[in-house]
Design a protein around this motif. Structure first.
Motif: not given
Length: 227
Positions: A134, A137-138, A152-153, A155-156, A159-160
């Motif tokens: 993670y 990304f952030e 959360k991964l 979502k990343s 998103e990407y």
């Protein structure tokens, strides 16, 4: 004992000594991971880039040897497995790294101590390797359960536009995927930022959540790409 038998005995002894001799290999890494998929696939992705870069270079004195294996066991059992692999290896590795997570294991801190006492480097993550991913990304210093890091991964990755839009443990090109937009550089910087708050004299790794020292291993390997 006849001369033929004596000759045979001496030959067998020489062969035994030859078998037991282990040459020390410079620029060598043995990396043993808890996970059998994500961690070894990630590290092998980096190792492949190193091989591709240095393979045709006439200036390289000796190509680095990077052996990676995922064992499917954790903490102290992984330390024991590493010792077994080291003892059976045909070379003496210059750098031995053990990669494992806190998860819900109660012997996490002791495994780190035991591994270091044997001369191994430990790349630990609390709670899980997914926290390290993670950080590509952030930045985050939220104490989350490993299942939350997977969310959360997801979502990343969506998103990407990575993979099929969700995080999966069996992506063979996981390293190159998360390295989009200098992800590995970001992860190293984010990990350093987080671990700057970690005092080994005051904090136990099991109590420092989230935390990771994966950047120490990745920096060692990336030296071969950045030279």
């Amino acid at each position: 004992m006849g001369s033929d038998d004596l000759f045979k005995k001496r030959r067998e002894e020489r062969q035994k000594r030859t078998f037991e001799y282990k040459p020390s290999r410079a620029n060598s890494f043995l990396i043993i991971t808890e996970g059998e998929k994500t961690e070894p696939l990630y590290i092998r992705g980096l190792a492949k880039l190193i091989e591709d870069k240095l393979g045709g270079s006439v200036d390289v004195y000796e190509m680095p040897l990077i052996d990676v294996t995922g064992e499917g066991c954790a903490t102290n059992k992984l330390i024991e497995k590493t010792e077994e692999i080291v003892n059976k290896a045909k070379v003496i590795y210059q750098n031995i790294w053990v990669v494992f997570d806190k998860d819900d294991f109660t012997d996490f801190d002791q495994a780190i101590i035991n591994g270091r006492s044997k001369g191994y480097h430990i790349a630990w993550s609390n709670q899980s390797f997914e926290y390290w991913l993670y950080l590509h990304f952030e930045y985050s210093d939220s104490a989350l359960h490993r299942k939350e890091w997977v969310k959360k991964l997801n979502k990343s990755f969506k998103e990407y536009g990575l993979g099929n839009g969700t995080y999966q443990k069996n992506y063979k090109d996981i390293y190159s995927m998360v390295n989009s937009n200098e992800g590995v550089k970001n992860a190293i910087n984010n990990a350093k930022r987080r671990m700057s708050q970690f005092d080994e004299k005051k904090n136990k790794p099991s109590e420092f959540n989230p935390g990771t020292t994966m950047h120490l291993l990745i920096e060692e390997l990336k030296k071969y790409l950045d030279e």
